[in-house]
Design a protein around this motif. Structure first.
Motif, PDB file in Angstrom:
ATOM      1  N   ARG A   1       0.667  -1.102   0.033  1.00  0.00           N
ATOM      2  CA  ARG A   1       0.077  -0.099   0.021  1.00  0.00           C
ATOM      3  C   ARG A   1       0.700   1.270  -0.002  1.00  0.00           C
ATOM      4  NH1 ARG A   1      -5.423   1.220   2.066  1.00  0.00           N
ATOM      5  NH2 ARG A   1      -5.653  -1.257   2.769  1.00  0.00           N
ATOM      6  N   PHE A   2       1.970   1.352   0.896  1.00  0.00           N
ATOM      7  CA  PHE A   2       3.048   2.351   0.919  1.00  0.00           C
ATOM      8  C   PHE A   2       3.395   2.562  -0.403  1.00  0.00           C
ATOM      9  CE2 PHE A   2       6.912   4.533   1.757  1.00  0.00           C
ATOM     10  CZ  PHE A   2       6.417   5.629   2.551  1.00  0.00           C
ATOM     11  N   VAL A   3       4.138   1.592  -0.918  1.00  0.00           N
ATOM     12  CA  VAL A   3       4.847   1.690  -2.470  1.00  0.00           C
ATOM     13  C   VAL A   3       3.830   2.217  -3.215  1.00  0.00           C
ATOM     14  CG1 VAL A   3       5.922   0.556  -4.290  1.00  0.00           C
ATOM     15  CG2 VAL A   3       6.566  -0.136  -1.840  1.00  0.00           C
ATOM     16  N   GLY A   4       2.688   1.624  -3.405  1.00  0.00           N
ATOM     17  CA  GLY A   4       1.446   1.820  -4.363  1.00  0.00           C
ATOM     18  C   GLY A   4       1.424   3.457  -4.364  1.00  0.00           C
ATOM     19  N   ALA A   5       1.288   4.107  -3.039  1.00  0.00           N
ATOM     20  CA  ALA A   5       0.732   5.429  -2.837  1.00  0.00           C
ATOM     21  C   ALA A   5       1.809   6.442  -3.602  1.00  0.00           C
ATOM     22  CB  ALA A   5       0.684   5.711  -1.314  1.00  0.00           C
ATOM     23  N   TYR A   6       2.794   6.001  -3.740  1.00  0.00           N
ATOM     24  CA  TYR A   6       3.920   6.895  -4.514  1.00  0.00           C
ATOM     25  C   TYR A   6       4.252   6.444  -5.710  1.00  0.00           C
ATOM     26  CZ  TYR A   6       4.444   9.339   0.046  1.00  0.00           C
ATOM     27  OH  TYR A   6       3.967   9.941   1.269  1.00  0.00           O
ATOM     28  N   THR A   7       3.879   5.114  -6.380  1.00  0.00           N
ATOM     29  CA  THR A   7       4.235   5.017  -7.505  1.00  0.00           C
ATOM     30  C   THR A   7       3.108   4.587  -8.736  1.00  0.00           C
ATOM     31  OG1 THR A   7       4.171   2.582  -6.774  1.00  0.00           O
ATOM     32  CG2 THR A   7       6.298   3.518  -6.845  1.00  0.00           C
ATOM     33  N   VAL A   8       1.952   4.533  -8.059  1.00  0.00           N
ATOM     34  CA  VAL A   8       0.410   4.350  -8.661  1.00  0.00           C
ATOM     35  C   VAL A   8      -0.362   5.578  -8.850  1.00  0.00           C
ATOM     36  CG1 VAL A   8      -1.692   2.979  -9.023  1.00  0.00           C
ATOM     37  CG2 VAL A   8       0.476   1.663  -7.955  1.00  0.00           C
ATOM     38  N   PRO A   9      -1.072   6.136 -10.034  1.00  0.00           N
ATOM     39  CA  PRO A   9      -1.859   7.079 -10.331  1.00  0.00           C
ATOM     40  C   PRO A   9      -2.723   7.058  -9.090  1.00  0.00           C
ATOM     41  CG  PRO A   9      -1.573   6.130 -12.340  1.00  0.00           C
ATOM     42  CD  PRO A   9      -0.824   5.067 -11.469  1.00  0.00           C
ATOM     43  N   VAL A  10      -2.877   8.158  -8.367  1.00  0.00           N
ATOM     44  CA  VAL A  10      -3.876   8.482  -7.103  1.00  0.00           C
ATOM     45  C   VAL A  10      -5.153   7.931  -7.369  1.00  0.00           C
ATOM     46  CG1 VAL A  10      -4.791  10.191  -5.581  1.00  0.00           C
ATOM     47  CG2 VAL A  10      -2.487  10.696  -6.210  1.00  0.00           C
ATOM     48  N   ASP A  11      -5.857   8.333  -8.547  1.00  0.00           N
ATOM     49  CA  ASP A  11      -7.256   7.687  -8.790  1.00  0.00           C
ATOM     50  C   ASP A  11      -7.215   6.073  -8.846  1.00  0.00           C
ATOM     51  OD1 ASP A  11      -8.064  10.250  -9.120  1.00  0.00           O
ATOM     52  OD2 ASP A  11      -7.919  10.372 -11.427  1.00  0.00           O
ATOM     53  N   THR A  12      -6.138   5.580  -9.099  1.00  0.00           N
ATOM     54  CA  THR A  12      -6.090   4.030  -9.230  1.00  0.00           C
ATOM     55  C   THR A  12      -5.782   3.471  -8.031  1.00  0.00           C
ATOM     56  OG1 THR A  12      -5.094   3.960 -11.522  1.00  0.00           O
ATOM     57  CG2 THR A  12      -4.890   2.107 -10.068  1.00  0.00           C
ATOM     58  N   MET A  13      -4.910   4.113  -7.123  1.00  0.00           N
ATOM     59  CA  MET A  13      -4.584   3.860  -5.570  1.00  0.00           C
ATOM     60  C   MET A  13      -5.889   3.794  -4.633  1.00  0.00           C
ATOM     61  SD  MET A  13      -2.453   2.112  -4.231  1.00  0.00           S
ATOM     62  CE  MET A  13      -2.274   1.520  -2.782  1.00  0.00           C
ATOM     63  N   VAL A  14      -6.765   4.749  -4.850  1.00  0.00           N
ATOM     64  CA  VAL A  14      -7.992   4.752  -4.284  1.00  0.00           C
ATOM     65  C   VAL A  14      -8.776   3.674  -4.136  1.00  0.00           C
ATOM     66  CG1 VAL A  14     -10.344   5.967  -4.096  1.00  0.00           C
ATOM     67  CG2 VAL A  14      -8.204   7.544  -4.655  1.00  0.00           C
ATOM     68  N   TRP A  15      -8.808   2.839  -5.198  1.00  0.00           N
ATOM     69  CA  TRP A  15      -9.782   1.599  -5.156  1.00  0.00           C
ATOM     70  C   TRP A  15      -8.657   0.534  -4.918  1.00  0.00           C
ATOM     71  CZ3 TRP A  15      -8.314  -1.721  -8.734  1.00  0.00           C
ATOM     72  CH2 TRP A  15      -7.664  -1.695 -10.055  1.00  0.00           C
ATOM     73  N   LEU A  16      -7.593   0.681  -5.474  1.00  0.00           N
ATOM     74  CA  LEU A  16      -6.324  -0.366  -5.315  1.00  0.00           C
ATOM     75  C   LEU A  16      -6.114  -0.870  -3.972  1.00  0.00           C
ATOM     76  CD1 LEU A  16      -4.678  -2.467  -7.084  1.00  0.00           C
ATOM     77  CD2 LEU A  16      -2.833  -0.836  -7.320  1.00  0.00           C
ATOM     78  N   GLY A  17      -6.008   0.251  -3.065  1.00  0.00           N
ATOM     79  CA  GLY A  17      -5.843   0.078  -1.714  1.00  0.00           C
ATOM     80  C   GLY A  17      -6.654  -0.902  -1.017  1.00  0.00           C
ATOM     81  N   SER A  18      -7.900  -0.842  -1.432  1.00  0.00           N
ATOM     82  CA  SER A  18      -9.249  -1.983  -0.945  1.00  0.00           C
ATOM     83  C   SER A  18      -8.744  -3.396  -1.506  1.00  0.00           C
ATOM     84  CB  SER A  18     -10.421  -1.614  -1.380  1.00  0.00           C
ATOM     85  OG  SER A  18     -10.670  -0.249  -0.687  1.00  0.00           O
ATOM     86  N   VAL A  19      -8.225  -3.345  -2.635  1.00  0.00           N
ATOM     87  CA  VAL A  19      -8.144  -4.571  -3.454  1.00  0.00           C
ATOM     88  C   VAL A  19      -6.774  -5.260  -2.591  1.00  0.00           C
ATOM     89  CG1 VAL A  19      -7.245  -5.834  -5.513  1.00  0.00           C
ATOM     90  CG2 VAL A  19      -8.942  -3.834  -5.767  1.00  0.00           C
ATOM     91  N   PHE A  20      -5.686  -4.452  -2.267  1.00  0.00           N
ATOM     92  CA  PHE A  20      -4.728  -5.019  -1.586  1.00  0.00           C
ATOM     93  C   PHE A  20      -4.951  -5.741  -0.130  1.00  0.00           C
ATOM     94  CE2 PHE A  20      -1.257  -1.944  -3.362  1.00  0.00           C
ATOM     95  CZ  PHE A  20      -1.182  -2.640  -4.573  1.00  0.00           C
ATOM     96  N   MET A  21      -6.105  -5.002   0.425  1.00  0.00           N
ATOM     97  CA  MET A  21      -6.845  -5.468   1.971  1.00  0.00           C
ATOM     98  C   MET A  21      -7.406  -6.768   1.554  1.00  0.00           C
ATOM     99  SD  MET A  21      -6.915  -5.508   5.089  1.00  0.00           S
ATOM    100  CE  MET A  21      -6.096  -3.864   5.503  1.00  0.00           C
ATOM    101  N   ILE A  22      -8.176  -6.713   0.609  1.00  0.00           N
ATOM    102  CA  ILE A  22      -8.885  -8.124   0.424  1.00  0.00           C
ATOM    103  C   ILE A  22      -8.084  -9.113   0.076  1.00  0.00           C
ATOM    104  CG2 ILE A  22     -10.840  -9.027  -0.960  1.00  0.00           C
ATOM    105  CD1 ILE A  22     -12.111  -6.200  -1.056  1.00  0.00           C
TER     106      ILE A  22
END
Length: 243
Positions: free
Chosen positions: A176-197
């Motif tokens: 989640r931390f790496v994604g926050a700074y490497t993935v587009p913000v709009d993508t990471m908004v939903w991708l964070g939940s995917v990481f958790m699930i």
């Protein structure tokens, strides 16, 4: 029903087995959403008020019982980290990354508990394995205390369960931390939940095969062995009387 010094031993109910989860996890999390969504409190106020129960439970365990309430302590720690992170504003990537702070707090707490010989995830796993069964409860106590032949293997599996969940949550935090700074913000908004699930799904599958299933077999075998021994002891007096 079993007896002890002439008095009946009360069979633990399903509620008794799940009480730690209800008080230490469900109440704080549920109250947070009640305070925030139903009562309209700010995030900071909701976190603060929902921390009251785990704080009291932690202090009570330390002062009265001279031990650490792992579940209450980790929920309290996660709430305190969340309280501190509510002051983080401005940078959208930093706002996304701050969620990993809570996950890492929980993950590190779980791994440290294993190192201290008190695996924290046991409180969540045990009710599902015991299911209010008195024989399995007694078998758990024998296996956990070292009184049974499979005690060492049982303890290793108990530790493995917490290690799996601590590792999975820590990996989710890093992703989640790496994604926050490497993935587009709009993508990471939903991708964070995917990481958790995804992390939860992996945790269930790996911990189930590595720890839960072997522990279920050991509990069943220990309970059956004791039942056979008690049945044999009961038959001996009857045979003596018949003779």
């Amino acid at each position: 029903m079993t007896k002890n010094t002439g008095s009946q031993v009360r069979k633990p109910s399903v509620l008794d087995n799940f009480k730690p989860l209800l008080i230490d996890v469900a109440v704080p999390l549920g109250s947070y959403y009640v305070f925030k969504d139903a009562l309209g409190m700010s995030t900071f106020a909701a976190l603060a008020w929902s921390s009251v129960v785990p704080a009291m439970r932690t202090v009570w365990a330390l002062v009265k019982e001279r031990k650490t309430n792992g579940l209450a302590a980790i929920i309290l720690a996660a709430n305190l980290v969340s309280l501190l992170l509510t002051f983080v504003t401005g940078d959208p990537r930093l706002m996304l990354a701050k969620d990993s702070g809570v996950s890492s707090t929980v993950a590190i707490g779980i791994l440290v508990s294993v190192r201290l010989g008190k695996p924290m995830m046991t409180a969540g796993m045990k009710p599902f394995l015991i299911k209010g069964d008195t024989a399995k409860e007694a078998a758990w106590q024998r296996l956990a205390s070292g009184a049974a032949a499979d005690s060492a293997a049982f303890r290793r599996k108990e530790n493995a369960f917490s290690v799996v969940w601590g590792t999975v949550l820590l990996a989710e935090c890093i992703a989640r931390f790496v994604g926050a700074y490497t993935v587009p913000v709009d993508t990471m908004v939903w991708l964070g939940s995917v990481f958790m699930i995804g992390a939860i799904a992996i945790g269930f599958v790996v911990s189930g095969g590595l720890a839960v299933e072997p522990m279920e077999r050991m509990l069943k075998a220990e309970a059956e062995a004791v039942a056979e021994t008690e049945a044999g002891q009961a038959e001996q007096p009857a045979m003596s009387v018949a003779a």
